[in-house]
Structure formats: C-alpha cells, structure tokens
Design a protein around this motif. Structure first.
Motif, PDB file in Angstrom:
ATOM      1  N   ILE A  70       0.613  -1.778   0.054  1.00 43.87           N
ATOM      2  CA  ILE A  70      -0.027   0.039   0.015  1.00 43.87           C
ATOM      3  C   ILE A  70       0.876   1.389  -0.413  1.00 43.87           C
ATOM      4  O   ILE A  70       1.595   1.149   1.364  1.00 43.87           O
ATOM      5  N   ARG A  71       0.321   2.103  -0.818  1.00 44.72           N
ATOM      6  CA  ARG A  71       0.988   3.248  -0.687  1.00 44.72           C
ATOM      7  C   ARG A  71       0.270   4.176   0.620  1.00 44.72           C
ATOM      8  O   ARG A  71      -0.641   4.590  -0.233  1.00 44.72           O
ATOM      9  N   VAL A  72       0.878   4.509   1.359  1.00 49.22           N
ATOM     10  CA  VAL A  72      -0.371   5.262   2.454  1.00 49.22           C
ATOM     11  C   VAL A  72      -0.304   6.933   1.688  1.00 49.22           C
ATOM     12  O   VAL A  72       0.330   7.373   1.477  1.00 49.22           O
ATOM     13  N   ALA A 127      -4.609   5.458   5.262  1.00 45.30           N
ATOM     14  CA  ALA A 127      -5.525   4.732   4.694  1.00 45.30           C
ATOM     15  C   ALA A 127      -4.481   4.991   3.107  1.00 45.30           C
ATOM     16  O   ALA A 127      -3.481   5.666   3.704  1.00 45.30           O
ATOM     17  N   GLY A 128      -4.949   3.827   2.131  1.00 42.43           N
ATOM     18  CA  GLY A 128      -3.627   4.518   0.906  1.00 42.43           C
ATOM     19  C   GLY A 128      -4.592   3.453   0.020  1.00 42.43           C
ATOM     20  O   GLY A 128      -5.447   3.232  -0.157  1.00 42.43           O
ATOM     21  N   ILE A 129      -3.400   3.494  -1.458  1.00 38.53           N
ATOM     22  CA  ILE A 129      -3.600   3.075  -2.492  1.00 38.53           C
ATOM     23  C   ILE A 129      -2.592   2.220  -2.640  1.00 38.53           C
ATOM     24  O   ILE A 129      -1.628   1.906  -2.316  1.00 38.53           O
ATOM     25  N   ILE A 130      -3.442   0.823  -3.169  1.00 38.10           N
ATOM     26  CA  ILE A 130      -2.658  -0.387  -3.614  1.00 38.10           C
ATOM     27  C   ILE A 130      -2.219  -0.256  -4.319  1.00 38.10           C
ATOM     28  O   ILE A 130      -1.782   0.060  -5.688  1.00 38.10           O
ATOM     29  N   LYS A 148       6.560   5.942   3.741  1.00 33.62           N
ATOM     30  CA  LYS A 148       5.230   5.454   2.183  1.00 33.62           C
ATOM     31  C   LYS A 148       4.556   4.545   2.110  1.00 33.62           C
ATOM     32  O   LYS A 148       3.789   4.523   1.420  1.00 33.62           O
ATOM     33  N   TYR A 149       5.271   3.033   1.775  1.00 31.85           N
ATOM     34  CA  TYR A 149       4.937   2.021   1.501  1.00 31.85           C
ATOM     35  C   TYR A 149       4.326   1.231   2.511  1.00 31.85           C
ATOM     36  O   TYR A 149       5.907   0.813   3.535  1.00 31.85           O
ATOM     37  N   TYR A 150       3.839   0.582   2.771  1.00 33.91           N
ATOM     38  CA  TYR A 150       3.138  -1.160   3.822  1.00 33.91           C
ATOM     39  C   TYR A 150       2.768  -2.151   3.810  1.00 33.91           C
ATOM     40  O   TYR A 150       1.436  -1.958   2.635  1.00 33.91           O
TER      41      TYR A 150
END
Length: 366
Positions: free
Chosen positions: A42-44, A78-81, A136-138
């Motif tokens: 995920i890009r948070v 929350a973020g974007i896959i 940034k990424y999770y």
C-alpha cells in the motif's frame, strides 16, 4: 487470478521513527517486499495520530509493551494499493483502502471466534516490537484492507481506525434504540463512540469532559444531545457529580442505560458507575492507571454489567465504513489539523499539547 501489478517501486521508503524516548526522526527504510501471496503493498496517503503514538514517544512504553529498538510510528492509516500478492483476488492496484493495522495468528480460539482483537499473538502496528504505518509503503494482508466506497476519501479512511474502536465500544455496551447514553471523554474515541451510539438509535447521547473547547465541539457533533463540564458544573464527589450530570442534562433521575468511559481517569470511571440506573451497563474504553479505587458496592447493589473494550473485532471495520459512507457519522468533522509528512514531528507536538481534536499527516509526496 490476481490483478496485473505495475513495476515494483524503487527508491527510498521514508518512515517516521521513534528512535528513543523524546526522540523522533524521518529515515529511509527498505520498501517491504511482497513475500506472502495474500499480502498487498500500500502507498500510504493519510495517517492519523493516536494518543498511544504520543505515549510511546514520551514514555517509551504502554503497560508491558516497551520500546527496545527504533520503531515506525502510526497505525491509523489509509492509502492506495500499489501491488498485490499472487493469491489476492479481492483487491487490485489503484484500489483505495483503509488499513486495519493488526495481524492476528488466525488459529487461536479468540481468532476462530471472530474476537481476533484478543489474540495473544497479535502483531499490532506501532506496538513494540512491530513497526507502524507512518511511512511511504506498507505491507498488510489483503483481508485486513477495507475498500473505500466512492465518496469516502482516504483521509476519512484513516479515521476508520478510531471509528472502529467506537463501533466496538458501542457494541460492547449493547446500545439500542431508545437508550440514554453518557460518554465520558470528548477526545476522538469518545466523540466517535457518541456518534455511533446516536447512529444506533440512542434517544440521548451526552458527553462529559473537563475541557470546554472540546465540549463546545462535541455539542455540535452529530447525535450529541447534551454536554457537561465536570470542572465548572460538577462536584469532586463522584456520586454527587453523577446527580449533577443527570439533572443538568435532563436525564432520568434514576440513571441512564449505558455509560462509556473513554478517559481512563478514575473520577470519570467512578462517576460512570453512579450515573447508571440499576441494571445498566458500563463499558471501559479508556486506558488509565493499572489499578484504581472503584465504587464496587454501588456496582454490585445496582447489578451493573461492567465490560472492557479493546480495539475492534470481526465486522467492526465493515460497519465503520458503512456509517461513514451513509453519512451517519461524519468523521471528517474531527480533523482540526493537517500536516505534510515532513512536518510529522510538529504534528506530534500539537497532539502532545492537547490542541485541536484530530491531527492527520499526509503521505509522502513524490
């Protein structure tokens, strides 16, 4: 079949790290790989600050969870896959999701019964020794990512975590249509719990606090029918304070159906016992001292039901997103401060000083 992934991301993974008590820094960490076929990267885009984040910053521990090595903070995200594992069929790159930030074992009796919040082997974000999501990424299992419907922003998605806490509290209390509910604490969890209680059909939802600015906000928050300042209107005696709360807010003199403490403060807990009618229910949501003086005679004589509430379990996130999507709980109203990722330490200072209601940090920009 899993969706087609874009090229793997490259470059740094800026992360907001608690290096020691009172010591914060932004450092580059490796971008986590997708090693599990059921995980997603995920890009948070947004992360809210929780009181527990600040407590680790200032104290280095909460109960038995002790900071022994640098740890990435944050768990309300929350973020974007960006990409999905080979076995993921429910999500695709580009999907917007809220992150449910705890990974249980899935095999113990609590997990198998749906109460994975009670899993003894829970790996919860930003709880030592596990890193959080203020980066940034999770990486997270796909089934712990809740898709956001159209009309629900990723900023609102970050607030689903504390809202899910409120959903769980209200469910623990068994809030039902027609109930009279008193919530102690006008912080984010108390306010969101009040909003959920109203959405569940409570006849009255009253909020008690000692900070007038927060009470002024609570008075305008959807579903809240009354507020009470224990400093200016109340009494230091818990039983007397409860009587004043009931009288000032026009509640039944015999007491209310449900009381929820979202403070952890012993005077509030004691007043919550006394504000209840016989046969009422108290839910303890706030964390406070490990041991307190408790009005056990009043609790027993009134045959109260007393429950704890810890995080959230199966179905709480799903209901939380429904409440936001339907407009029944307007989580966006709680956001008082927004900060760029580079200003995360300043954002933490705002929360430490008790300013505003909810502070949100935006994700790393390219």
């Amino acid at each position: 079949m899993a969706a087609s992934n874009p090229p793997a991301p490259t470059g740094p993974n800026p992360s907001f790290i608690l290096t020691a008590i009172d010591s914060l820094s932004i450092e580059d960490r490796p971008i986590p790989p997708l090693t599990n076929p059921t995980d997603v990267l995920i890009r948070v885009t947004h992360t809210g600050i929780c009181g527990s984040d600040v407590h680790y910053w200032t104290h280095g521990r909460i109960g038995s969870f002790v900071l022994t090595a640098p740890m990435v903070l944050g768990h309300e995200s929350a973020g974007i896959i960006h990409s999905v594992g080979a076995a993921v069929t429910t999500l695709a790159p580009g999907d917007r999701v809220a992150l449910e930030p705890g990974i249980p074992c899935r095999f113990c009796p609590a997990c198998k019964g749906g109460s994975y919040n009670l899993c003894p082997d829970m790996r919860f974000a930003a709880t030592p020794p596990y890193d959080g999501s203020l980066c940034k990424y999770y990486v997270l299992p796909a089934d712990f990512c809740t898709p956001l419907p159209a009309g629900v922003s990723t900023e609102a998605g970050a607030l689903l975590e504390p809202l899910a806490v409120g959903v769980h509290v209200a469910r623990q209390a068994g809030v039902a249509p027609g109930d009279h509910v008193v919530v102690f604490g006008a912080g984010p969890v108390g306010l969101l719990t009040a909003g959920v209680a109203a959405a569940f059909g409570a006849a009255t939802v009253s909020v008690v606090d000692i900070a007038q600015a927060r009470l002024d906000f609570a008075a305008k928050f959807a579903g809240v029918t009354g507020v009470f300042n224990s400093v200016t209107q109340g009494s230091q005696d818990a039983a007397e304070n409860a009587k004043k709360i009931l009288a000032a807010l026009g509640l039944p003199a015999a007491g209310v159906d449900k009381a929820i403490d979202a403070t952890g403060a012993p005077p509030c807990i004691a007043a919550a016992v006394h504000v209840l009618r016989s046969g009422g229910t108290l839910v303890q949501a706030g964390m406070g001292p490990a041991e307190i003086t408790f009005p056990i005679v009043a609790m027993a004589a009134k045959e109260l039901t007393v429950k704890g509430s810890f995080r959230y379990k199966q179905g709480d996130y799903a209901l939380a997103v429904q409440l936001v999507a339907s407009g029944k709980v307007k989580v966006g109203e709680l956001v008082s401060h927004r900060f760029a990722f580079e200003s995360a330490e300043e954002a933490f200072g705002v929360v430490k000083r008790g300013e505003g209601i909810k502070v949100v940090i935006e994700g790393v920009k390219d």
